[in-house]
Design a protein around this motif. Structure first.
Motif, PDB file in Angstrom:
ATOM      1  N   GLY A 192      47.067   2.899  39.914  1.00 31.83           N
ATOM      2  CA  GLY A 192      47.883   3.006  41.119  1.00 31.83           C
ATOM      3  C   GLY A 192      47.816   4.461  41.545  1.00 31.83           C
ATOM      4  O   GLY A 192      47.317   5.312  40.798  1.00 31.83           O
ATOM      5  N   ILE A 193      48.302   4.737  42.739  1.00 34.89           N
ATOM      6  CA  ILE A 193      48.236   6.119  43.232  1.00 34.89           C
ATOM      7  C   ILE A 193      49.458   6.888  42.718  1.00 34.89           C
ATOM      8  O   ILE A 193      50.586   6.427  42.862  1.00 34.89           O
ATOM      9  N   VAL A 194      49.197   8.051  42.102  1.00 32.22           N
ATOM     10  CA  VAL A 194      50.299   8.940  41.692  1.00 32.22           C
ATOM     11  C   VAL A 194      50.039  10.300  42.352  1.00 32.22           C
ATOM     12  O   VAL A 194      49.019  10.948  42.072  1.00 32.22           O
ATOM     13  N   VAL A 242      54.697   0.659  48.622  1.00 33.68           N
ATOM     14  CA  VAL A 242      53.293   0.912  48.987  1.00 33.68           C
ATOM     15  C   VAL A 242      53.115   2.411  49.161  1.00 33.68           C
ATOM     16  O   VAL A 242      54.040   3.106  49.592  1.00 33.68           O
ATOM     17  N   THR A 243      51.962   2.898  48.764  1.00 35.16           N
ATOM     18  CA  THR A 243      51.723   4.331  48.886  1.00 35.16           C
ATOM     19  C   THR A 243      50.301   4.561  49.392  1.00 35.16           C
ATOM     20  O   THR A 243      49.463   3.671  49.317  1.00 35.16           O
ATOM     21  N   ARG A 244      50.064   5.742  49.915  1.00 31.24           N
ATOM     22  CA  ARG A 244      48.779   6.010  50.572  1.00 31.24           C
ATOM     23  C   ARG A 244      48.281   7.386  50.182  1.00 31.24           C
ATOM     24  O   ARG A 244      49.081   8.309  49.971  1.00 31.24           O
ATOM     25  N   LEU A 245      46.975   7.510  50.115  1.00 29.41           N
ATOM     26  CA  LEU A 245      46.336   8.801  49.878  1.00 29.41           C
ATOM     27  C   LEU A 245      45.113   8.826  50.786  1.00 29.41           C
ATOM     28  O   LEU A 245      44.119   8.148  50.502  1.00 29.41           O
ATOM     29  N   GLY A 246      45.181   9.572  51.875  1.00 26.09           N
ATOM     30  CA  GLY A 246      44.071   9.599  52.827  1.00 26.09           C
ATOM     31  C   GLY A 246      43.759   8.205  53.315  1.00 26.09           C
ATOM     32  O   GLY A 246      44.637   7.493  53.800  1.00 26.09           O
ATOM     33  N   CYS A 247      42.509   7.762  53.154  1.00 26.56           N
ATOM     34  CA  CYS A 247      42.113   6.441  53.669  1.00 26.56           C
ATOM     35  C   CYS A 247      42.195   5.367  52.589  1.00 26.56           C
ATOM     36  O   CYS A 247      41.568   4.326  52.713  1.00 26.56           O
ATOM     37  N   ARG A 248      42.977   5.634  51.546  1.00 26.50           N
ATOM     38  CA  ARG A 248      43.176   4.684  50.433  1.00 26.50           C
ATOM     39  C   ARG A 248      44.655   4.336  50.391  1.00 26.50           C
ATOM     40  O   ARG A 248      45.510   5.213  50.551  1.00 26.50           O
ATOM     41  N   ALA A 249      44.971   3.065  50.194  1.00 28.15           N
ATOM     42  CA  ALA A 249      46.385   2.678  50.104  1.00 28.15           C
ATOM     43  C   ALA A 249      46.511   1.595  49.058  1.00 28.15           C
ATOM     44  O   ALA A 249      45.539   0.917  48.716  1.00 28.15           O
ATOM     45  N   GLU A 250      47.735   1.443  48.559  1.00 30.53           N
ATOM     46  CA  GLU A 250      47.904   0.574  47.406  1.00 30.53           C
ATOM     47  C   GLU A 250      49.363   0.155  47.290  1.00 30.53           C
ATOM     48  O   GLU A 250      50.253   0.942  47.539  1.00 30.53           O
ATOM     49  N   TYR A 251      49.616  -1.118  46.926  1.00 31.97           N
ATOM     50  CA  TYR A 251      51.008  -1.489  46.630  1.00 31.97           C
ATOM     51  C   TYR A 251      51.196  -1.630  45.135  1.00 31.97           C
ATOM     52  O   TYR A 251      50.268  -1.967  44.406  1.00 31.97           O
ATOM     53  N   LEU A 252      52.402  -1.293  44.690  1.00 30.74           N
ATOM     54  CA  LEU A 252      52.741  -1.373  43.267  1.00 30.74           C
ATOM     55  C   LEU A 252      53.967  -2.258  43.118  1.00 30.74           C
ATOM     56  O   LEU A 252      54.842  -2.282  43.997  1.00 30.74           O
ATOM     57  N   PHE A 253      54.039  -2.947  41.967  1.00 34.79           N
ATOM     58  CA  PHE A 253      55.117  -3.910  41.751  1.00 34.79           C
ATOM     59  C   PHE A 253      56.359  -3.242  41.164  1.00 34.79           C
ATOM     60  O   PHE A 253      56.835  -3.613  40.093  1.00 34.79           O
ATOM     61  N   GLY A 254      56.859  -2.243  41.834  1.00 33.78           N
ATOM     62  CA  GLY A 254      58.097  -1.591  41.419  1.00 33.78           C
ATOM     63  C   GLY A 254      58.673  -0.934  42.649  1.00 33.78           C
ATOM     64  O   GLY A 254      57.951  -0.697  43.618  1.00 33.78           O
ATOM     65  N   ARG A 281      58.104   5.156  43.687  1.00 37.42           N
ATOM     66  CA  ARG A 281      56.828   5.844  43.466  1.00 37.42           C
ATOM     67  C   ARG A 281      56.776   6.370  42.039  1.00 37.42           C
ATOM     68  O   ARG A 281      57.669   7.119  41.631  1.00 37.42           O
ATOM     69  N   PRO A 282      55.745   6.046  41.265  1.00 39.18           N
ATOM     70  CA  PRO A 282      55.671   6.607  39.909  1.00 39.18           C
ATOM     71  C   PRO A 282      55.393   8.102  39.958  1.00 39.18           C
ATOM     72  O   PRO A 282      54.689   8.587  40.842  1.00 39.18           O
ATOM     73  N   ARG A 283      55.943   8.813  38.968  1.00 37.86           N
ATOM     74  CA  ARG A 283      55.718  10.272  38.875  1.00 37.86           C
ATOM     75  C   ARG A 283      54.504  10.575  38.012  1.00 37.86           C
ATOM     76  O   ARG A 283      53.972  11.669  38.026  1.00 37.86           O
ATOM     77  N   ASN A 284      54.145   9.604  37.176  1.00 32.93           N
ATOM     78  CA  ASN A 284      53.045   9.864  36.233  1.00 32.93           C
ATOM     79  C   ASN A 284      52.382   8.549  35.831  1.00 32.93           C
ATOM     80  O   ASN A 284      52.823   7.467  36.248  1.00 32.93           O
ATOM     81  N   GLY A 285      51.354   8.661  35.009  1.00 30.71           N
ATOM     82  CA  GLY A 285      50.581   7.492  34.613  1.00 30.71           C
ATOM     83  C   GLY A 285      51.402   6.473  33.840  1.00 30.71           C
ATOM     84  O   GLY A 285      51.240   5.262  34.035  1.00 30.71           O
ATOM     85  N   ALA A 286      52.282   6.955  32.963  1.00 30.47           N
ATOM     86  CA  ALA A 286      53.080   6.022  32.148  1.00 30.47           C
ATOM     87  C   ALA A 286      53.974   5.176  33.056  1.00 30.47           C
ATOM     88  O   ALA A 286      54.083   3.952  32.876  1.00 30.47           O
ATOM     89  N   ALA A 301      53.481   4.510  36.230  1.00 26.37           N
ATOM     90  CA  ALA A 301      52.628   3.617  37.031  1.00 26.37           C
ATOM     91  C   ALA A 301      52.166   2.437  36.180  1.00 26.37           C
ATOM     92  O   ALA A 301      52.163   1.289  36.635  1.00 26.37           O
ATOM     93  N   HIS A 302      51.805   2.714  34.933  1.00 25.40           N
ATOM     94  CA  HIS A 302      51.351   1.649  34.042  1.00 25.40           C
ATOM     95  C   HIS A 302      52.481   0.645  33.798  1.00 25.40           C
ATOM     96  O   HIS A 302      52.257  -0.576  33.790  1.00 25.40           O
ATOM     97  N   ALA A 303      53.695   1.165  33.643  1.00 30.72           N
ATOM     98  CA  ALA A 303      54.842   0.283  33.372  1.00 30.72           C
ATOM     99  C   ALA A 303      55.116  -0.641  34.562  1.00 30.72           C
ATOM    100  O   ALA A 303      55.670  -1.733  34.392  1.00 30.72           O
ATOM    101  N   ALA A 304      54.719  -0.211  35.770  1.00 31.42           N
ATOM    102  CA  ALA A 304      54.967  -1.039  36.972  1.00 31.42           C
ATOM    103  C   ALA A 304      53.875  -2.100  37.151  1.00 31.42           C
ATOM    104  O   ALA A 304      53.951  -2.925  38.065  1.00 31.42           O
ATOM    105  N   GLY A 305      52.863  -2.089  36.275  1.00 30.87           N
ATOM    106  CA  GLY A 305      51.767  -3.065  36.397  1.00 30.87           C
ATOM    107  C   GLY A 305      52.232  -4.463  36.018  1.00 30.87           C
ATOM    108  O   GLY A 305      53.194  -4.639  35.263  1.00 30.87           O
TER     109      GLY A 305
END
Ligand code: PLP
Length: 446
Positions: A224-226, A366-378, A381-386, A388-392
């Motif tokens: 996911g995007i962090v 949902v979050t965006r980085l330039g021309c990339r966007a992504e929704y997460l199931f939480g 916005r995650p602050r870090n990889g852990a 983001a992983h927990a929201a998978g």
């Protein structure tokens, strides 16, 4: 059966019924391909078997059953240029007739390295065929230069199939990432792992004085995007300098931020930049560049006798075809003007998904980085990889991807990412918005 399992079964039945030719090819493929796929991770595609492709152009492709799709996966960035951009195709065809690989330079190498310098700042470039290799070679050269044994990566990063990077934190302790197949050594021997945005943790690990290089995506994109927090990149740069570690920024995905990636857009000052995937329009090509200072230190440090056996190489690297494709792609396709179209499309995609989430009352974001966007199931916005992983959520992810696929939309198989190419249109984005809205409403029962 849970409600989600019932919906999944319905979508799988629909997929099997509407893709008879792909299903047939998948069954035949099992006779001669390991587990029925040419690359093992293709088993990840939802639906029980992958869609076999007939042809692709721009932001769309048609499968062997004659179904057309809007492609937001775009080869997980390898086709961020859109499929088969005309200029790249022309340059490739012309170059192929004049020589494909020679182990000798062509003049294109000068143009491409000059352009990469203009975009990313660092000025001494080398080429490889994949971003994985660009990262592997950079790590080796960093260890060689600093005479230090370890690297730092951020938790739940992905930089390709690079042994040292398959390490995660488990309650603060470094261990092999789940699924790390046949690691050569325990990655704790090679790697220190820090949570993204954790400046204190970074300082603690660098203080050991054994870190050759910090290899980082400037924003995480593979869990996911962090996004980096304000001041994080300044601290990363300052601390790596202070502790004598090099800083390598992997722009392979974050090229989505603009022509010079996140580095160009935010004036970062890395020692090394690595990039691959879309820079040759999908032809295998990658590059890694050193700052003038690092190149100066490296120069002369490798014996001439050893330059072809030191673990940095590849006879096909820097081949004439890749370089011609890079020149055309950087010159004519991934241009300033293209990003000026692609980024607003990602904003439109993000707004569409945001509206769908709100209408369905789901605790997603949902979050965006330039021309990339992504929704997460939480919800946050995650602050870090852990985080983001927990929201998978593997089941939800498979369902959302299959639901979209059954309605003519391809997302990456790895998470819920969508990428805009220069060929993507507002209509393509709006098709996704409607399909996402229907899926979200059905899931929530709103
Ligand atoms: C940030 C990043 N770096 C490197 C790579 C490796 O790219 P490749 O698999 O083309 O070698 C990837 C692949 O997803 C990536 O996301």
């Amino acid at each position: 059966m849970t409600a989600l399992a019932e919906l999944q079964a319905r979508e799988e039945a629909r997929f099997a019924e509407t893709h008879p030719r792909s299903r047939d090819l998948a069954a035949r493929a099992a006779e001669t391909l390991f587990e029925g796929v040419p690359m093992h991770w293709m088993r990840k595609w939802p639906g029980g078997f992958p869609v076999f492709v007939q042809e692709a152009k721009g932001a769309r492709f048609v499968d062997v059953d004659g179904i057309e799709y809007v492609d937001f996966c775009l080869g997980d960035t390898g086709a961020m240029t859109g499929h088969g951009p005309d200029s790249t195709l022309r340059a490739m065809t012309e170059q192929a007739a004049k020589g494909i690989t020679l182990m000798l330079p062509t003049e294109d190498a000068l143009w491409v390295s000059g352009e990469l310098t203009r975009r990313f700042g660092v000025s001494a470039w080398q080429f490889a065929l994949t971003a994985t290799d660009a990262n592997r070679f950079s790590i080796r050269l960093a260890r060689h230069l600093t005479r230090r044994s370890k690297i730092v990566v951020f938790n739940w990063c992905y930089h390709g199939t690079v042994d040292e990077t398959f390490a995660t934190l488990d309650e603060g302790v470094v261990g092999p990432r789940g699924g790390n197949l046949g690691p050569p050594v325990d990655p704790a021997q090679t790697t220190r792992v820090v949570e993204f945005n954790d400046v204190e943790g970074l300082e603690r690990e660098l203080r050991h004085g054994d870190v050759a290089v910090v290899l980082a995506e400037p924003a995480l994109t593979n869990i996911g995007i962090v996004h980096p927090e304000p001041g994080f990149h300044d601290a990363l740069r300052e601390l790596t300098r202070q502790h004598g570690s090099l800083l390598a920024i992997d722009e392979t995905h974050t090229i989505c931020c603009g022509p010079g990636g996140y580095t160009g857009a935010h004036d970062l000052e890395p020692d090394i930049v690595t990039i691959g995937k879309p820079i040759a329009g999908g032809i295998p090509a990658a590059a890694y560049g050193f700052s003038e200072e690092v190149a100066g230190r490296l120069a002369g440090s490798i014996e001439l006798e050893d330059v072809d056996v030191g673990g940095v190489g590849g006879t096909l690297a820097a081949n004439a075809l890749s370089l011609a494709a890079m020149r055309a792609t950087l010159g004519d396709v991934l241009t300033e003007e293209a990003f000026a179209r692609m980024i607003p499309l990602a904003e439109r995609w993000t707004q569409g998904v945001e509206t769908g989430i709100a209408e369905a009352g789901l605790a997603w974001h949902v979050t965006r980085l330039g021309c990339r966007a992504e929704y997460l199931f939480g919800p946050d916005r995650p602050r870090n990889g852990a985080e983001a992983h927990a929201a998978g959520n593997v089941e939800l992810e498979r369902y959302m991807h299959l639901y979209a696929l059954n309605r003519g939309i391809l997302l990456t198989p790895f998470h819920n990412m969508a990428l805009m190419s220069p060929a993507t249109t507002e209509v393509d984005v709006d098709v996704h918005t409607e399909v996402f809205r229907e899926a979200a409403l059905e899931l929530s029962g709103a």
